[in-house]
Design a protein around this motif. Structure first.
Motif, PDB file in Angstrom:
ATOM      1  N   TYR A   3       0.456  -9.483  14.322  1.00  0.00           N
ATOM      2  CA  TYR A   3       1.121  -8.635  15.012  1.00  0.00           C
ATOM      3  C   TYR A   3       0.408  -8.679  16.458  1.00  0.00           C
ATOM      4  O   TYR A   3      -0.039  -8.725  17.328  1.00  0.00           O
ATOM      5  N   ALA A  64      -2.018  -4.290   7.541  1.00  0.00           N
ATOM      6  CA  ALA A  64       0.027  -3.935   7.103  1.00  0.00           C
ATOM      7  C   ALA A  64       0.683  -3.257   7.682  1.00  0.00           C
ATOM      8  O   ALA A  64       0.468  -1.794   8.574  1.00  0.00           O
ATOM      9  N   PRO A  65       1.874  -4.159   7.815  1.00  0.00           N
ATOM     10  CA  PRO A  65       2.925  -3.135   8.999  1.00  0.00           C
ATOM     11  C   PRO A  65       3.183  -1.924   8.080  1.00  0.00           C
ATOM     12  O   PRO A  65       2.892  -2.145   7.086  1.00  0.00           O
ATOM     13  N   LEU A  66       3.485  -1.407   9.126  1.00  0.00           N
ATOM     14  CA  LEU A  66       4.697  -0.147   8.230  1.00  0.00           C
ATOM     15  C   LEU A  66       5.839  -0.826   7.563  1.00  0.00           C
ATOM     16  O   LEU A  66       6.280  -1.528   8.140  1.00  0.00           O
ATOM     17  N   SER A  67       6.286   0.003   6.471  1.00  0.00           N
ATOM     18  CA  SER A  67       7.443   0.210   5.995  1.00  0.00           C
ATOM     19  C   SER A  67       8.406   0.944   6.476  1.00  0.00           C
ATOM     20  O   SER A  67       8.183   2.494   6.356  1.00  0.00           O
ATOM     21  N   GLU A  68      10.000   0.858   6.266  1.00  0.00           N
ATOM     22  CA  GLU A  68      10.121   2.371   6.526  1.00  0.00           C
ATOM     23  C   GLU A  68      11.100   2.464   5.016  1.00  0.00           C
ATOM     24  O   GLU A  68      11.242   4.149   5.107  1.00  0.00           O
ATOM     25  N   LYS A  69       9.818   2.455   4.216  1.00  0.00           N
ATOM     26  CA  LYS A  69      10.213   3.874   2.568  1.00  0.00           C
ATOM     27  C   LYS A  69       8.272   4.804   3.444  1.00  0.00           C
ATOM     28  O   LYS A  69       8.492   4.728   1.887  1.00  0.00           O
ATOM     29  N   GLU A  70       7.926   4.607   3.899  1.00  0.00           N
ATOM     30  CA  GLU A  70       6.570   5.523   3.870  1.00  0.00           C
ATOM     31  C   GLU A  70       7.010   6.772   4.851  1.00  0.00           C
ATOM     32  O   GLU A  70       7.786   6.456   5.977  1.00  0.00           O
TER      33      GLU A  70
END
Length: 79
Positions: A3, A64-70
């Protein structure tokens, strides 16, 4: 996965001693490389007003990385 500094990530486990829960968002402030092992990260966690509420160190497998679906949500700080 490595990261970047100041990247936002989510916690994958509860940290009741700090009032944090799985899914809380934190910002990476330092990376702690471990030769032949799992890297660690220091994270800063902010409240909804942008004030620091915790600085923690976790292993890479705890984030965990952020997601565009969150989407972001607001909850009361656990005590």
């Amino acid at each position: 996965m490595t990261y970047k500094l100041f990247e936002e990530v989510i916690l994958l486990e509860d940290m009741p001693e700090k009032g944090l829960k799985k899914g809380d968002v934190a910002t990476i402030v330092e990376r702690h490389p471990v030769p032949d092992g799992e890297d660690g990260y220091s994270l800063e966690v902010f409240n909804a007003l942008g004030e620091t509420i915790a600085v923690i160190t976790v292993s890479e497998s705890a984030i965990a990385p952020l997601s565009e679906k969150e989407i972001f949500s607001v909850r009361s700080l656990a005590v």
